[in-house]
Design a protein around this motif. Sequence first.
Motif, PDB file in Angstrom:
ATOM      1  N   TYR A  71      -8.640  -0.205  12.413  1.00  6.97           N
ATOM      2  CA  TYR A  71      -7.294   0.219  12.080  1.00  6.97           C
ATOM      3  C   TYR A  71      -6.848   0.981  13.054  1.00  6.97           C
ATOM      4  O   TYR A  71      -7.214   2.078  12.836  1.00  6.97           O
TER       5      TYR A  71
ATOM      6  N   TYR B 127     -12.982  -6.995  13.314  1.00  8.65           N
ATOM      7  CA  TYR B 127     -13.197  -6.802  11.988  1.00  8.65           C
ATOM      8  C   TYR B 127     -15.172  -7.574  12.102  1.00  8.65           C
ATOM      9  O   TYR B 127     -14.990  -8.088  12.756  1.00  8.65           O
TER      10      TYR B 127
ATOM     11  N   PHE C  44      -4.548  -3.720  13.007  1.00  8.58           N
ATOM     12  CA  PHE C  44      -6.003  -4.242  13.396  1.00  8.58           C
ATOM     13  C   PHE C  44      -6.185  -4.520  14.506  1.00  8.58           C
ATOM     14  O   PHE C  44      -5.498  -4.601  15.720  1.00  8.58           O
TER      15      PHE C  44
ATOM     16  N   PHE D  32       4.298   0.766   2.752  1.00  9.71           N
ATOM     17  CA  PHE D  32       3.459  -0.314   3.497  1.00  9.71           C
ATOM     18  C   PHE D  32       3.802  -1.683   2.786  1.00  9.71           C
ATOM     19  O   PHE D  32       2.560  -1.403   1.663  1.00  9.71           O
TER      20      PHE D  32
ATOM     21  N   PHE E 223      -9.215   1.348   2.028  1.00  4.76           N
ATOM     22  CA  PHE E 223      -9.251   2.022   3.551  1.00  4.76           C
ATOM     23  C   PHE E 223     -10.007   3.735   3.211  1.00  4.76           C
ATOM     24  O   PHE E 223      -9.634   4.282   2.117  1.00  4.76           O
TER      25      PHE E 223
ATOM     26  N   TYR F 142       0.797  -1.248  -0.141  1.00  2.58           N
ATOM     27  CA  TYR F 142       0.368   0.046  -0.031  1.00  2.58           C
ATOM     28  C   TYR F 142       0.580   1.277   0.014  1.00  2.58           C
ATOM     29  O   TYR F 142       1.823   1.635   0.484  1.00  2.58           O
TER      30      TYR F 142
ATOM     31  N   GLN G   4       4.220   4.739  11.885  1.00  2.00           N
ATOM     32  CA  GLN G   4       3.957   3.207  12.317  1.00  2.00           C
ATOM     33  C   GLN G   4       2.987   2.686  11.213  1.00  2.00           C
ATOM     34  O   GLN G   4       2.448   3.750  11.080  1.00  2.00           O
ATOM     35  N   GLY G   5       3.407   1.921  10.958  1.00  2.00           N
ATOM     36  CA  GLY G   5       1.655   1.126  10.234  1.00  2.00           C
ATOM     37  C   GLY G   5       1.209   0.551  10.574  1.00  2.00           C
ATOM     38  O   GLY G   5       0.983   0.936  12.013  1.00  2.00           O
ATOM     39  N   PRO G   6      -0.481   0.701   9.983  1.00  2.00           N
ATOM     40  CA  PRO G   6      -2.018   0.273  10.541  1.00  2.00           C
ATOM     41  C   PRO G   6      -1.659  -0.554  11.891  1.00  2.00           C
ATOM     42  O   PRO G   6      -1.046  -2.085  11.712  1.00  2.00           O
TER      43      PRO G   6
ATOM     44  N   LEU H  46      -8.316   4.134  11.004  1.00  2.00           N
ATOM     45  CA  LEU H  46      -8.596   4.185  10.175  1.00  2.00           C
ATOM     46  C   LEU H  46      -9.862   2.483   9.658  1.00  2.00           C
ATOM     47  O   LEU H  46      -9.754   2.107  10.466  1.00  2.00           O
TER      48      LEU H  46
ATOM     49  N   PHE I  97       1.139  -4.648   9.712  1.00  2.00           N
ATOM     50  CA  PHE I  97       1.789  -4.281   8.556  1.00  2.00           C
ATOM     51  C   PHE I  97       3.206  -3.515   8.967  1.00  2.00           C
ATOM     52  O   PHE I  97       3.372  -4.410  10.239  1.00  2.00           O
ATOM     53  N   GLY I  98       4.011  -3.582   8.124  1.00  2.00           N
ATOM     54  CA  GLY I  98       5.290  -3.067   8.398  1.00  2.00           C
ATOM     55  C   GLY I  98       5.292  -2.112   9.034  1.00  2.00           C
ATOM     56  O   GLY I  98       3.985  -1.103   9.068  1.00  2.00           O
ATOM     57  N   ALA I  99       6.053  -1.348   9.579  1.00  4.27           N
ATOM     58  CA  ALA I  99       6.418   0.052   9.965  1.00  4.27           C
ATOM     59  C   ALA I  99       6.412   0.497   8.486  1.00  4.27           C
ATOM     60  O   ALA I  99       6.216   2.515   9.197  1.00  4.27           O
TER      61      ALA I  99
ATOM     62  N   ARG J  41      -8.123  -8.727  19.786  1.00  5.25           N
ATOM     63  CA  ARG J  41      -7.572  -7.301  18.985  1.00  5.25           C
ATOM     64  C   ARG J  41      -7.647  -6.238  19.664  1.00  5.25           C
ATOM     65  O   ARG J  41      -6.549  -5.447  19.477  1.00  5.25           O
TER      66      ARG J  41
ATOM     67  N   GLN K 151      -9.203  -4.774   0.287  1.00  6.46           N
ATOM     68  CA  GLN K 151      -9.636  -4.185   1.707  1.00  6.46           C
ATOM     69  C   GLN K 151      -8.641  -2.808   1.071  1.00  6.46           C
ATOM     70  O   GLN K 151      -7.784  -2.024   0.726  1.00  6.46           O
TER      71      GLN K 151
ATOM     72  N   GLN L 141      -3.750   4.041  13.685  1.00  3.52           N
ATOM     73  CA  GLN L 141      -2.263   3.941  13.176  1.00  3.52           C
ATOM     74  C   GLN L 141      -2.020   5.470  13.829  1.00  3.52           C
ATOM     75  O   GLN L 141      -1.324   6.230  13.527  1.00  3.52           O
TER      76      GLN L 141
ATOM     77  N   TYR M 197     -13.366  -2.724   8.421  1.00  7.20           N
ATOM     78  CA  TYR M 197     -12.544  -3.379   9.529  1.00  7.20           C
ATOM     79  C   TYR M 197     -11.863  -2.039  10.316  1.00  7.20           C
ATOM     80  O   TYR M 197     -12.098  -1.169   9.493  1.00  7.20           O
TER      81      TYR M 197
END
Lengths: 110, 118
Positions: free
Chosen positions: B35, B48, B45, A90, B109, A36, B41-43, B91, A100-102, B59, B107, B37, B33
């Motif tokens: 999330y 859902y 989870f 990402f 967003f 993404y 950092q990434g999103p 998100l 997801f990665g950072a 989670r 997905q 963020q 879903y």
Amino acid sequence: AQSVTQPDIHITVSEGASLELRCNYSYGATPYLFWYVQSPGQGLQLLLKYFSGDTLVQGIKGFEAEFKRSQSSFNLRKPSVHWRDAAEYFCAVGLNDMRFGAGTRLTVKP
Amino acid sequence: DTGVSQDPRHKITKRGQNVTFRCDPISEHNRLYWYRQTLGQGPEFLTYFQNEAQLEKSRLLSDRFSAERPKGSFSTLEIQRTEQGDSAMYLCASSSRDSMPEYTDTQYFGPGTRLTVL
């Protein structure tokens, strides 16, 4: 447990140069993999995905990624970067509860 | 196809207050879903739904967080007794579970709701 590592926090490339963003994953079965892109103030946009089949996946905006099971990698590539590609990228693994990665922040020099 | 929409886009609240965010998925999508963020950092989870059923909620970050999707269309995420650590982008994404044997869920967003807790 599934996880994603993006080893590069920040990458700078010159406009017109090639790009490779690294992604390593940990997953117990056949992974579902995604890339993404997120631009400032924008939502996450899907570039490409891999579920099965051909390990070289073509995406939007001229991006491609190659799934290498032996290396647990799914690196993103583009042969010639444009200034508009500057954004956060990402990598993600999974389906319903994606990990997801950072992220890797891409800067494009003129 | 108008995409996933989220409201509000920004929310500033004081610690201890409750907040609620809304997500409207792509109309034909049956999965939704949430999330979180945080900066750099990434999103991450949270939970859902498939239609109105919440299929995964383990989670969610604490019992202060809850989500609903009462009619299988829009969803709300509520945070009770907000803390400064809740400041983040929230998100929402939606997808359509394909009926083919091979999974094709993808997905999509929304733009997110940025929460600031003072």
